[in-house]
Structures are given as C-alpha cells and as structure tokens.
Design a protein around this motif. Structure first.
Motif, PDB file in Angstrom:
ATOM      1  N   SER A   1       1.097  -0.909  -0.340  1.00  0.00           N
ATOM      2  CA  SER A   1       0.141  -0.394   0.197  1.00  0.00           C
ATOM      3  C   SER A   1       1.128   1.476  -0.072  1.00  0.00           C
ATOM      4  O   SER A   1       0.583   2.047  -0.203  1.00  0.00           O
ATOM      5  N   TYR A   2       1.351   1.610   0.719  1.00  0.00           N
ATOM      6  CA  TYR A   2       2.960   2.768   0.472  1.00  0.00           C
ATOM      7  C   TYR A   2       3.602   2.272  -0.650  1.00  0.00           C
ATOM      8  O   TYR A   2       3.918   3.427  -1.066  1.00  0.00           O
ATOM      9  N   TRP A   3       4.335   1.268  -1.092  1.00  0.00           N
ATOM     10  CA  TRP A   3       4.831   0.889  -1.703  1.00  0.00           C
ATOM     11  C   TRP A   3       4.136   1.950  -3.388  1.00  0.00           C
ATOM     12  O   TRP A   3       5.261   2.410  -3.684  1.00  0.00           O
ATOM     13  N   VAL A   4       3.248   1.319  -3.749  1.00  0.00           N
ATOM     14  CA  VAL A   4       2.488   1.606  -5.144  1.00  0.00           C
ATOM     15  C   VAL A   4       2.334   2.815  -4.521  1.00  0.00           C
ATOM     16  O   VAL A   4       2.711   3.395  -6.022  1.00  0.00           O
ATOM     17  N   GLN A   5       1.560   3.865  -3.660  1.00  0.00           N
ATOM     18  CA  GLN A   5       1.759   4.857  -3.830  1.00  0.00           C
ATOM     19  C   GLN A   5       2.548   6.321  -3.403  1.00  0.00           C
ATOM     20  O   GLN A   5       2.393   7.201  -4.534  1.00  0.00           O
ATOM     21  N   HIS A   6       3.766   5.186  -3.660  1.00  0.00           N
ATOM     22  CA  HIS A   6       4.647   6.404  -3.560  1.00  0.00           C
ATOM     23  C   HIS A   6       5.849   6.142  -4.888  1.00  0.00           C
ATOM     24  O   HIS A   6       7.375   6.835  -5.140  1.00  0.00           O
ATOM     25  N   ALA A   7       6.075   5.055  -5.373  1.00  0.00           N
ATOM     26  CA  ALA A   7       7.145   4.476  -6.065  1.00  0.00           C
ATOM     27  C   ALA A   7       7.076   4.949  -7.780  1.00  0.00           C
ATOM     28  O   ALA A   7       8.029   5.686  -7.495  1.00  0.00           O
ATOM     29  N   GLU A   8       6.290   5.594  -7.945  1.00  0.00           N
ATOM     30  CA  GLU A   8       5.894   6.544  -9.033  1.00  0.00           C
ATOM     31  C   GLU A   8       6.660   7.821  -8.772  1.00  0.00           C
ATOM     32  O   GLU A   8       7.449   8.059 -10.161  1.00  0.00           O
TER      33      GLU A   8
ATOM     34  N   VAL B   1      19.441   0.994  -6.721  1.00  0.00           N
ATOM     35  CA  VAL B   1      19.763   1.151  -5.306  1.00  0.00           C
ATOM     36  C   VAL B   1      19.445   2.301  -4.422  1.00  0.00           C
ATOM     37  O   VAL B   1      18.940   2.595  -3.720  1.00  0.00           O
ATOM     38  N   ASP B   2      20.168   3.438  -5.280  1.00  0.00           N
ATOM     39  CA  ASP B   2      20.106   4.530  -4.691  1.00  0.00           C
ATOM     40  C   ASP B   2      18.268   5.250  -4.365  1.00  0.00           C
ATOM     41  O   ASP B   2      17.517   5.548  -4.018  1.00  0.00           O
ATOM     42  N   ARG B   3      17.555   4.845  -5.287  1.00  0.00           N
ATOM     43  CA  ARG B   3      16.024   5.647  -5.583  1.00  0.00           C
ATOM     44  C   ARG B   3      15.633   4.822  -4.097  1.00  0.00           C
ATOM     45  O   ARG B   3      14.623   5.010  -3.680  1.00  0.00           O
ATOM     46  N   ILE B   4      15.738   2.995  -4.979  1.00  0.00           N
ATOM     47  CA  ILE B   4      15.287   2.420  -3.232  1.00  0.00           C
ATOM     48  C   ILE B   4      15.524   2.653  -1.694  1.00  0.00           C
ATOM     49  O   ILE B   4      14.484   2.981  -1.284  1.00  0.00           O
ATOM     50  N   ARG B   5      16.975   3.037  -1.498  1.00  0.00           N
ATOM     51  CA  ARG B   5      17.059   3.884  -0.197  1.00  0.00           C
ATOM     52  C   ARG B   5      16.188   5.037  -0.070  1.00  0.00           C
ATOM     53  O   ARG B   5      15.693   5.060   1.182  1.00  0.00           O
ATOM     54  N   ALA B   6      16.613   5.763  -1.164  1.00  0.00           N
ATOM     55  CA  ALA B   6      15.700   7.219  -0.759  1.00  0.00           C
ATOM     56  C   ALA B   6      13.509   6.871  -0.006  1.00  0.00           C
ATOM     57  O   ALA B   6      13.414   7.487   0.655  1.00  0.00           O
ATOM     58  N   LEU B   7      13.506   5.700  -1.955  1.00  0.00           N
ATOM     59  CA  LEU B   7      12.114   5.419  -1.075  1.00  0.00           C
ATOM     60  C   LEU B   7      11.943   4.989   0.529  1.00  0.00           C
ATOM     61  O   LEU B   7      10.333   5.483   0.788  1.00  0.00           O
ATOM     62  N   LEU B   8      12.132   3.950   0.682  1.00  0.00           N
ATOM     63  CA  LEU B   8      11.969   3.300   2.307  1.00  0.00           C
ATOM     64  C   LEU B   8      12.592   4.281   3.165  1.00  0.00           C
ATOM     65  O   LEU B   8      12.502   4.221   4.381  1.00  0.00           O
ATOM     66  N   GLY B   9      13.453   4.860   3.058  1.00  0.00           N
ATOM     67  CA  GLY B   9      14.033   6.577   3.962  1.00  0.00           C
ATOM     68  C   GLY B   9      14.940   5.460   4.964  1.00  0.00           C
ATOM     69  O   GLY B   9      15.094   5.905   5.818  1.00  0.00           O
ATOM     70  N   ALA B  10      15.308   4.878   3.848  1.00  0.00           N
ATOM     71  CA  ALA B  10      16.779   3.728   4.771  1.00  0.00           C
ATOM     72  C   ALA B  10      18.380   4.717   4.619  1.00  0.00           C
ATOM     73  O   ALA B  10      18.541   5.335   4.371  1.00  0.00           O
ATOM     74  N   ARG B  11      19.390   4.606   6.239  1.00  0.00           N
ATOM     75  CA  ARG B  11      20.290   4.912   6.165  1.00  0.00           C
ATOM     76  C   ARG B  11      21.839   4.373   5.349  1.00  0.00           C
ATOM     77  O   ARG B  11      21.530   3.221   4.175  1.00  0.00           O
ATOM     78  N   THR B  12      22.212   5.084   5.037  1.00  0.00           N
ATOM     79  CA  THR B  12      23.260   5.427   4.133  1.00  0.00           C
ATOM     80  C   THR B  12      23.975   4.174   4.130  1.00  0.00           C
ATOM     81  O   THR B  12      24.550   3.534   3.621  1.00  0.00           O
TER      82      THR B  12
ATOM     83  N   ARG C   1       9.803   8.042  -7.315  1.00  0.00           N
ATOM     84  CA  ARG C   1      10.644   8.279  -7.365  1.00  0.00           C
ATOM     85  C   ARG C   1      11.098   7.084  -8.052  1.00  0.00           C
ATOM     86  O   ARG C   1      12.239   7.028  -8.276  1.00  0.00           O
ATOM     87  N   GLY C   2      10.183   7.627  -9.847  1.00  0.00           N
ATOM     88  CA  GLY C   2      10.731   6.391 -10.807  1.00  0.00           C
ATOM     89  C   GLY C   2      10.939   5.044 -10.697  1.00  0.00           C
ATOM     90  O   GLY C   2      11.395   4.766 -11.394  1.00  0.00           O
ATOM     91  N   LEU C   3       9.935   4.699  -9.916  1.00  0.00           N
ATOM     92  CA  LEU C   3       9.998   3.079  -9.749  1.00  0.00           C
ATOM     93  C   LEU C   3       8.604   2.422 -10.223  1.00  0.00           C
ATOM     94  O   LEU C   3       8.234   1.401  -9.325  1.00  0.00           O
ATOM     95  N   GLY C   4       7.993   3.005 -10.260  1.00  0.00           N
ATOM     96  CA  GLY C   4       6.669   2.947 -10.749  1.00  0.00           C
ATOM     97  C   GLY C   4       6.386   2.037 -11.887  1.00  0.00           C
ATOM     98  O   GLY C   4       7.599   1.455 -12.905  1.00  0.00           O
ATOM     99  N   GLY C   5       6.112   0.992 -11.727  1.00  0.00           N
ATOM    100  CA  GLY C   5       5.736  -0.221 -11.658  1.00  0.00           C
ATOM    101  C   GLY C   5       6.501  -1.554 -11.450  1.00  0.00           C
ATOM    102  O   GLY C   5       6.205  -2.647 -12.376  1.00  0.00           O
ATOM    103  N   THR C   6       6.485  -1.130 -10.253  1.00  0.00           N
ATOM    104  CA  THR C   6       7.051  -2.551  -9.267  1.00  0.00           C
ATOM    105  C   THR C   6       5.968  -1.970  -7.856  1.00  0.00           C
ATOM    106  O   THR C   6       5.681  -1.743  -6.933  1.00  0.00           O
ATOM    107  N   VAL C   7       5.810  -3.889  -7.519  1.00  0.00           N
ATOM    108  CA  VAL C   7       4.820  -3.881  -6.418  1.00  0.00           C
ATOM    109  C   VAL C   7       5.665  -5.010  -5.695  1.00  0.00           C
ATOM    110  O   VAL C   7       6.113  -6.042  -5.994  1.00  0.00           O
TER     111      VAL C   7
END
Length: 642
Positions: free
Chosen positions: A202-209, A247-258, A211-217
């Motif tokens: 629910s969160y991933w689909v809402q914010h993936a677009e 991976v950098d976009r995934i990290r930004a979407l998740l708010g994960a530490r570097t 971050r340039g990750l639209g089309g992944t679920v």
C-alpha cells in the motif's frame, strides 16, 4: 444472564464488519493513490503560486485591463462620431480617430494577455476550480432539462449527477490519501518497523511513481535472522538488472540509512526480484574465535566462516588453490590464520611472508621464509618436492597424491613478486617459472598454493598476483578492496558482489564474499597470536634421499664358496641445514663479488644485513677490505687471494 458473553456476541459482528471494511479500504488505497497524488500535486502547485506578490500583480493587471477596455470603447465611439461628421475617409479627423482606435485596441489586447498571465500566476484553488466546473455543467443542463421535460421526467436531473460526481471525487481523494495500518512483528527495532511499513504494497505503490520506480510492486516483508526480505513484482519493461541499478532510489523511497546494505537478486521465477536489507546478522551472538574443533569431519573441506544471512557454516575445499584479497585493515591476516591452522594440523605448512610481520608469530610453529634468499630456497624446495612426488606417483602407478598435503602460503604476493623480479639472472627467471608451475601442476601432487594480497591486480608495475598464476586460483575469497578493478581480479566473474562496497567500519572487518557462493556476506573465523602459538610445532623440510651404492663387481674365486650380497638399502639423508647470512656473504665474496651491492644482488639479502655480515667477517679476518673498498677472501697466510 452472562452479560459479558452477551456483550462479546453483540460486538463480534461489529468487529468483523469493521475489519472487512478496513481491509477493503486497504486494497482500494493503491488504486486511488495516483489520482490523489496528482490532485495533491496540482493543489500544492496552485497554493505555492498564490503569493502576495502574484496577487498584487493580478490586481494591477485587472486594473490595467479595465482601463484599456474603457480607452478602447472611447476610441471606438470617437471613430464612429468622426465617420458621421465627415464623408471623406482621408480627412484629418477620421484618420486621427482611426489611428487612436487601432492603438486602443492593441493596448486592450496586450492588457488582456497580461491579465491572462497574471491569472495563471495566481490561480484559483483546485477546490474552487472543481466547484466551478461542476456548476458550469449542472446549472445550464438543469435549466435545459427543466425547460424541455415534464414533471414525470425530472427523476434524473444533471444536478444530482454533478453532486454524485463531487461525492465520488471526495471519496476517491480520501481513500487515495489513506495510509494503511501495517501490522509488524514484536521485537523489531524502530528502523525495522519503518522499513517494514514502507515495504508494504500500500505504501510502496503510492510512492513508487514519484521515485521513478513505477511498475514495481512489493509483497509483505518478512523479517529473518539476516534482516528484511521481500519479493518485488516487475511489471512492464522492468528487469532484475535494471532494478538493481536503482538501489539509490529504493534507499530514498524507504528512507534507509546510507550504511545499510541493500541487495537485489533474481526471484524464484521470471518477472520477480528479491529485495534484501541487512538490518541484522545471523552471525551475531556466535563467537568468531576459531578452535581446532571447528575443523569439519570431512578431510577435504575446511570452515571459512558463517553466512550472515542464514547463519549456516560456509565450507571451502581444503585441497584447492586459493586467492584471498583484502585491503589493508580489513582483517586479511586474521581471516587467513584459521585456514593455515587447518593446513598445519592436517598436513605440512610452508609460509612465504613477503612483509615479515606474520612470520614472527608462525616461525615457532611451521617453516617460514622472509628474506630474499629464504624465499628463493623455499620456492626451489617446494618445486623439488612437487617433482619428487611426481616420480613417486609414477613408480607407484597412481594419478593423485595420497600422502600429506604441503600447503604453500604466500602472504602479500606483491612483495614476493617484486623480490623475484629483482633477480634478472637466468636462475631468477627460472624461479619465477617454478612458482607458476607450483600453481598449475602442484594440486594433483599434494602441493597446494594459497595466495594472499592487498593488491588484487595482475598488471601494472607492481601486481599483487601474477597474470599466469591468477587463473589457477579457482577458490577466491575477498574482503573489502579498493575499487572495481581489484574486485574483478578478486572475484573474477562474481565481481558484481561488489566487495568494494563493504563498509569500512570496524564491525565489518573479516567480512567478505566467496566466489560462487552468492552475494551473501560471510563473517570469517579469527585466530589471535596466542591461538597460533598454541599449535603444535612442526617444521617442514624436503625429503632428500642418497643414491643407492653400486654393488661391488662379482668375482669368481676358484675353489672357494662365495655369496652375492644384496645391494645396500637407500638411507635417507638428514635435512640439510640452512646457511646463515654470514655463510652466504662469504660464499658470494669467494665467488668474485667485490662490493656490498654485488653481494646483496647475488644473495638476495638486504644491504643492511650484508654490511653487518661483512663487518663480522672482516673482524674475524676471513675477508679483507681493500683501500678502494673492494672485498676479497683472505688466505691462511694473511695475504689477499687473487
């Protein structure tokens, strides 16, 4: 009457209905999320433009437009009056009125354009615009329907349609903005809770677009002993390789530490990837200290360490050639010690240490070689042992050596190769070839080469491993290295494990990747100095046999009995003692070397040690130093030999 039971019975259907509605809304949220995102983006854009400056510009533009319209109306009236006053179109009055009217109309159009731009810079709110759009639809349509219909036809008015559409839009916005409540396991850290919530579909689909990750679920995340894992469905043109590059976009979407390691690998079937976040280590809580009890029961395997994701013990072949790579400070020596201890306990160990520090610990346990001459002798003797075993195997008609394994460990291959390259003689070139043959021919004869280096490169002025030796080192383990070039040599076709990206912190010392095992990090066992000293001492020396003595010739003795004695059995000779530096220097001077530099070049001993040996020999009057500094051997009578 049991009031508690009655209350429970009444509340159960309500609770069930509430859960059903909540689940339904959670399913609908990803569908409405793009609409809500576009609405909110447009609303934010309009809100940011509604500044006091833009409002002032709009009011000025409206005032200028009203003034221009008034001026244009006056000019048009004056032109009409001039036309009525004179029938001559070329008269001065009519030409002046026509020019003024044209200028006023031009000014009015420019003011209209400026007003339109000002309205665009200070737009109405999106909510007001939506109400206006529905009003434009509802009011004229309602009037038209009332005028053309009878009372019996007024059951489906456009006004009710517009009201329904407005209600639907409001509901879609509310559902799209809704954040699903994700249930997470107890015992998770705050970081893991956040990552699990953001990996929820629910969160991933809402914010993936965005971050340039639209089309992944994603699928609901799973927390394991090695961290967080979830499957990712790849729609459209997405591939695992393309997702791994983001991976950098995934990290930004998740708010994960570097510093958090994020890995993307292929899923169990096409169109799916596996996303792994190393928030935990399965090796935590398990001591990294190596003891002989860690040796596997299988004599052909040895333990390298623990898989940090699964906690499984990782085994590598004992009789296979090995390349260990790791930059300075990554724990390379400590990680290699358990493997060397296994080789020492199971067979014979020969350590060729180009730097010398590690030999300080091992010299009381096994055979070591540090100085140039010692390294040359060690290579020659290991090569001779390899060929001796070849002859023995041929005599016994076997194809694989069945005795003790001799493991030749070269620690810091860059220094060893540099020392061998300094010897430009034919013997030096032959010794380099012997080292190459040890790597290519020794395994089947029980002579196995292990190579360790900080510089896993095969070209340049100072390579860490020879270009003809590297292809023979099939088992490869890499700690953190400097860059992609080193990673290519360290792991060969598994360089995409990216050992250069292992964190530099102290907690990741001794962590690395094993070629072919998969991109899962391994925490190696470690052995401290006291653990090495506790090993039993056994120094390998080459086996040297004396040639059997030839039998005496047979003689016939007339009238006497005689017995032909069998030839004497071969008696193994004692291992030859290693010559000291002083003996090597004296032999070099006797062979014709005249200076300290010549002696150092011939013997491979550093100049400082050569100078000390020369001083000792001069004091003992075994050699003589001439006035010009040349060296020569002293005769027994005290004269200098020619």
């Amino acid at each position: 009457m049991d009031l508690k039971a009655v209350s429970t019975k009444i509340a159960e259907p309500t609770k069930s209905a509430f859960v059903t509605i909540t689940n339904t809304l959670d399913v609908m949220a990803p569908t409405m999320a793009p609409f809500a995102a576009r609405w909110d983006a447009e609303a934010d854009r309009r809100a940011k433009l509604r500044t006091p400056e833009n409002l002032r510009a709009l009011m000025d533009a409206q005032k200028a437009h009203n003034s221009a319209r008034s001026t244009a109306a006056s000019a048009r009236a004056q032109r009409t009056a001039a036309r009525a006053a004179s029938k001559n179109p070329l008269s001065t009055g009519r030409r002046a009125a026509r020019t003024a009217d044209k200028a006023a109309r031009t000014h009015r159009e420019s003011a209209k354009v400026a007003l339109k731009a000002a309205r665009k810079n200070y737009p109405t709110t999106l909510k007001v615009r939506a109400i206006q759009a529905h009003a434009v639809h509802a009011v004229p349509a309602s009037v038209t329907s009332w005028w053309l219909s009878t009372a019996q036809d007024w059951t489906f008015w456009p006004a009710s349609v517009s009201a329904g559409l407005m209600t639907f839009n409001a509901a879609a916005l509310w559902i799209g903005r809704r954040k699903a409540a994700v249930e997470v396991e107890d015992g998770l850290s705050a970081e893991e809770r956040q990552l699990v919530e953001r990996l929820d579909p629910s969160y991933w689909v809402q914010h993936a677009e965005e971050r340039g990750l639209g089309g992944t679920v994603t699928t609901p995340a799973e927390v394991t002993s090695g961290g967080i894992r979830c499957d990712v469905r790849l729609d459209g043109k997405w591939t695992v390789k393309e997702l791994a590059a983001q991976v950098d976009r995934i990290r930004a979407l998740l708010g994960a530490r570097t510093a958090l390691r994020i890995r993307v690998t292929s899923g169990p079937r096409g169109g799916w990837a596996v996303l792994a976040l190393a928030t935990r280590s399965a090796a935590d809580g398990v001591s990294s200290r190596w003891t002989p009890e860690r040796m596997p029961a299988d004599p052909l395997m040895m333990s390298l360490g623990l898989d940090t994701e699964t906690g499984d013990e990782v085994l590598v072949p004992f009789d296979e050639r090995l390349l260990v790579s790791g930059a300075s400070g990554t724990g390379k020596s400590w990680s290699t010690r358990p493997l060397m201890a296994t080789a020492h306990l199971r067979g014979d160990l020969l350590l060729i240490d180009g730097k010398g520090e590690e030999a300080n610990i091992w010299e009381a346990v096994c055979r070591v070689a540090v100085e140039g001459g010692e390294i040359a002798d060690a290579i020659d003797e290991a090569w001779d042992e390899m060929n001796r075993r070849k002859r023995d195997m041929k005599a016994r008609k076997i194809s694989v050596w069945d005795g003790r394994q001799l493991t030749v460990v070269i620690d810091e291959g860059q220094v060893v190769l540099a020392n061998l390259k300094l010897d430009k003689s034919d013997e030096g070139k032959a010794r380099m070839q012997r080292l190459i043959e040890l790597s290519s021919l020794g395994r089947s004869r029980g002579v196995v080469l292990w190579w360790a280096t900080q510089y896993p490169v095969t070209d340049g002025a100072a390579p860490g491993v020879h270009q003809l030796i590297a292809p023979n080192l099939l088992t490869r383990f890499s700690l953190r290295v400097a860059g992609t070039t080193q990673a290519q040599v360290a792991l060969d076709d598994c360089a995409h494990y990216a050992p250069q990206q292992i964190p530099e912190d102290r907690a990741h010392r001794g962590h690395g990747y094993l070629k072919g095992y998969g991109p899962r990090m391994i925490r190696t066992w470690t052995l401290d100095d006291d653990g090495v000293r506790a090993l039993p001492a056994r120094h390998w020396q080459p086996v040297v046999f004396k040639a059997p003595a030839e039998p005496a010739p047979l003689r016939l003795v007339k009238g006497e009995d005689y017995v032909i004695a069998p030839p004497a059995a071969a008696v193994p000779a004692q291992p030859k003692a290693q010559p000291t530096n002083r003996e090597k220097v004296a032999a070099a001077i006797a062979a014709g070397s005249k200076s300290v530099a010549d002696v150092a070049l011939v013997t491979g001993i550093n100049k400082g040690s050569v100078s000390k040996a020369v001083k000792s020999l001069v004091d003992a009057k075994q050699i003589v130093r001439a006035e010009d500094g040349s060296l020569s051997v002293a005769t027994q009578a005290g004269e200098v030999s020619a």
